[in-house]
Design a protein around this motif. Structure first.
Motif, PDB file in Angstrom:
ATOM      1  N   UNK A 216     -10.412  -5.211   8.067  1.00 57.93           N
ATOM      2  CA  UNK A 216     -11.243  -4.013   7.910  1.00 57.93           C
ATOM      3  C   UNK A 216     -10.438  -2.734   8.102  1.00 57.93           C
ATOM      4  N   UNK A 217      -9.454  -2.789   9.009  1.00 55.54           N
ATOM      5  CA  UNK A 217      -8.632  -1.603   9.276  1.00 55.54           C
ATOM      6  C   UNK A 217      -7.165  -2.001   9.135  1.00 55.54           C
ATOM      7  N   UNK A 218      -6.631  -1.987   7.900  1.00 61.30           N
ATOM      8  CA  UNK A 218      -5.250  -2.428   7.683  1.00 61.30           C
ATOM      9  C   UNK A 218      -4.227  -1.622   8.484  1.00 61.30           C
ATOM     10  N   UNK A 219      -4.454  -0.321   8.619  1.00 63.84           N
ATOM     11  CA  UNK A 219      -3.481   0.521   9.322  1.00 63.84           C
ATOM     12  C   UNK A 219      -3.277   0.054  10.748  1.00 63.84           C
ATOM     13  N   UNK A 222      -1.263  -3.231  10.778  1.00 62.50           N
ATOM     14  CA  UNK A 222       0.149  -3.104  10.439  1.00 62.50           C
ATOM     15  C   UNK A 222       0.961  -2.426  11.547  1.00 62.50           C
ATOM     16  N   UNK A 223       0.288  -1.598  12.349  1.00 65.22           N
ATOM     17  CA  UNK A 223       1.001  -0.857  13.393  1.00 65.22           C
ATOM     18  C   UNK A 223       0.878  -1.500  14.773  1.00 65.22           C
ATOM     19  N   UNK A 224       0.179  -2.632  14.843  1.00 67.80           N
ATOM     20  CA  UNK A 224      -0.147  -3.212  16.150  1.00 67.80           C
ATOM     21  C   UNK A 224       1.084  -3.605  16.959  1.00 67.80           C
ATOM     22  N   UNK A 242      -8.472   4.335  -3.051  1.00 68.35           N
ATOM     23  CA  UNK A 242      -9.246   5.407  -2.443  1.00 68.35           C
ATOM     24  C   UNK A 242      -9.016   5.533  -0.949  1.00 68.35           C
ATOM     25  N   UNK A 243      -8.178   4.680  -0.378  1.00 62.39           N
ATOM     26  CA  UNK A 243      -7.991   4.747   1.072  1.00 62.39           C
ATOM     27  C   UNK A 243      -6.521   4.810   1.439  1.00 62.39           C
ATOM     28  N   UNK A 244      -6.219   5.564   2.485  1.00 57.54           N
ATOM     29  CA  UNK A 244      -4.839   5.624   2.963  1.00 57.54           C
ATOM     30  C   UNK A 244      -4.558   4.460   3.904  1.00 57.54           C
ATOM     31  N   UNK A 245      -3.340   3.952   3.858  1.00 59.28           N
ATOM     32  CA  UNK A 245      -2.919   2.876   4.759  1.00 59.28           C
ATOM     33  C   UNK A 245      -1.636   3.310   5.444  1.00 59.28           C
ATOM     34  N   UNK A 246      -1.586   3.171   6.758  1.00 57.62           N
ATOM     35  CA  UNK A 246      -0.391   3.511   7.520  1.00 57.62           C
ATOM     36  C   UNK A 246       0.452   2.257   7.739  1.00 57.62           C
ATOM     37  N   UNK A 247       1.757   2.400   7.550  1.00 54.14           N
ATOM     38  CA  UNK A 247       2.689   1.304   7.727  1.00 54.14           C
ATOM     39  C   UNK A 247       3.781   1.715   8.712  1.00 54.14           C
ATOM     40  N   UNK A 296      12.887  -1.665   5.485  1.00 56.04           N
ATOM     41  CA  UNK A 296      11.839  -2.673   5.452  1.00 56.04           C
ATOM     42  C   UNK A 296      10.480  -2.054   5.764  1.00 56.04           C
ATOM     43  N   UNK A 297       9.444  -2.488   4.992  1.00 55.10           N
ATOM     44  CA  UNK A 297       8.060  -2.191   5.344  1.00 55.10           C
ATOM     45  C   UNK A 297       7.546  -3.401   6.119  1.00 55.10           C
ATOM     46  N   UNK A 298       7.137  -3.213   7.341  1.00 53.63           N
ATOM     47  CA  UNK A 298       6.753  -4.322   8.209  1.00 53.63           C
ATOM     48  C   UNK A 298       5.413  -4.919   7.761  1.00 53.63           C
ATOM     49  N   UNK A 299       5.320  -6.239   7.807  1.00 55.38           N
ATOM     50  CA  UNK A 299       4.063  -6.922   7.496  1.00 55.38           C
ATOM     51  C   UNK A 299       4.071  -7.683   6.199  1.00 55.38           C
ATOM     52  N   UNK A 300       5.185  -7.628   5.453  1.00 59.63           N
ATOM     53  CA  UNK A 300       5.273  -8.379   4.211  1.00 59.63           C
ATOM     54  C   UNK A 300       4.538  -7.753   3.042  1.00 59.63           C
TER      55      UNK A 300
END
Length: 396
Positions: A216-219, A222-224, A242-247, A296-300
């Protein structure tokens, strides 16, 4: 003959991430191709779709050409998708498949996978280009004449086999790719073609024992696990539909042991990373020619948005100078070849997403700052070039 159009009701799968990517649900009569590497979770996802549709709308026919009935039932039991309206058929002959579609008249058909299906009047083996193409044409006819949506699962090999789903992309109505690394739990569902919706949306899932679970909250996910105070690590934002995602973006710069320094990018376009390295060498005078650089972008996950440019530059400079970036800083901006920082789209959405996750500062293009109407808790710092940005990001 007069042709009329109406807003035909879509089948809602109740899998919000999938419905978003499809444009609001499954449109009757559509032919949808789901591609991805073997073992990435395509069959699991569509078995979940079959279950939800069978509960809400009626009979669903799931045709497996790769697993036996017992294997498919075991998978269904494991992820909790058994239903009296969900019929499983193990068949690879297209003529027999047509017979069962005619007999059951299902509301949805899923074929796993298109590479295993064959027509008896073609001498070629299943999985060859001619078989895959002809079977797809026949299934397209069935979908349009009977107004039945059909999902096709297709495997993609690393070598780009001609029998893969790329042969079929121009025939189907929508092409979805399930992306991710097999050793990571995250999966990203992305539309690369959609005649009935946007191709900018993504759906994010997490692979668990019980199947694919929506994120529900990808950001936040990914930052956990990001390390606080580590050099070369910072937070960036990519707009996915339509939604921003933080990586979390990581860079590692280390002296090279070889004559030619290595450059490697995971989850990012390597060409874009090489451009940012060139900008740092020319405009900031960083001597990176004898350094191995890994980004690298973490999380694959994979993303190619230009708004990550400034983050790439900052992460590389942070690792090279061994200066950590404030973990509560968001870095956004497109970088030009002259070292200038250019404006990005829908900045307010990105900043508000960062505020939800407790970030305190945002380094962003100065041109965006002039037009931003955001009123919140995050400190906004506008920059015009990479040098100015690095002084702020690495200087505290």
């Amino acid at each position: 003959m007069e042709i009329t159009t109406s807003n035909e009701e879509r089948f809602a799968t109740d899998i919000v991430e999938l419905d978003r990517v499809l444009g609001g649900g499954i449109l009757p009569g559509s032919l949808i191709l789901v591609g991805g590497d073997p073992g990435i979770g395509k069959s699991t996802l569509l078995l979940m779709v079959a279950w939800t549709i069978s509960k809400k709308y009626g009979t669903v026919l799931y045709i497996s050409g790769e697993e036996s009935l017992k294997q498919t039932r075991l998978r269904a039991e494991r992820i909790g998708t058994l239903s009296s309206s969900l019929y499983i058929l193990t068949e690879t002959c297209l003529e027999n498949i047509e017979y069962f579609i005619e007999k059951l008249n299902p509301v949805l058909v899923i074929i796993d996978s298109i590479q295993t299906i064959y027509k008896t009047d073609l001498p070629a083996a299943p999985g060859t280009v001619s078989q895959v193409r002809e079977c797809c044409v026949q299934l397209l006819t069935i979908a349009k004449t009977k107004n039945i949506p059909i999902f096709l699962i297709g495997h993609v090999t690393k070598e780009g086999s001609l029998a893969g789903p790329r042969v079929l992309e121009h025939m189907v109505d929508a092409v979805l790719y399930l992306e991710g690394e097999r050793h990571h739990t995250f999966r990203v569902l992305r539309a690369v073609k959609n005649r009935f919706g946007s191709t900018n949306e993504i759906g994010v899932f997490e692979m668990k024992e019980t199947g694919l679970v929506e994120v529900k909250n990808p950001s936040a996910m990914f930052l956990a696990e990001r390390p606080l105070g580590a050099t070369g690590s910072l937070v960036v934002s990519s707009l996915e539909g339509t939604r921003p995602v933080l990586f979390e973006l990581q860079a590692l710069v280390t002296p090279s042991s070889y004559h030619n320094a290595r450059r490697l990018a995971t989850g990012l376009d390597l060409g874009r990373v090489l451009l940012m390295i060139a900008v740092l060498e020319k405009r900031i005078s960083l001597n990176l020619g004898n350094q191995d650089i890994y980004v690298n972008i973490v999380g694959g996950v994979r993303t190619q948005e230009a708004a990550l440019d400034l983050g790439i530059c900052s992460a590389i400079a942070s690792s090279f100078k061994d200066i950590p970036v404030d973990p509560y800083t968001l870095v956004i901006g497109e970088v030009g070849l002259a070292g200038e920082v250019r404006a990005v789209s829908q900045l307010e959405k990105r900043v508000r997403e960062a505020e939800k996750l407790g970030l305190r500062r945002c380094v962003l293009p100065a041109n965006n700052l002039n037009n931003l109407k955001y009123k919140g808790q995050i400190e906004l710092i506008g920059v015009t070039n990479v040098k100015e940005a690095l002084e702020i990001v690495l200087g505290g």
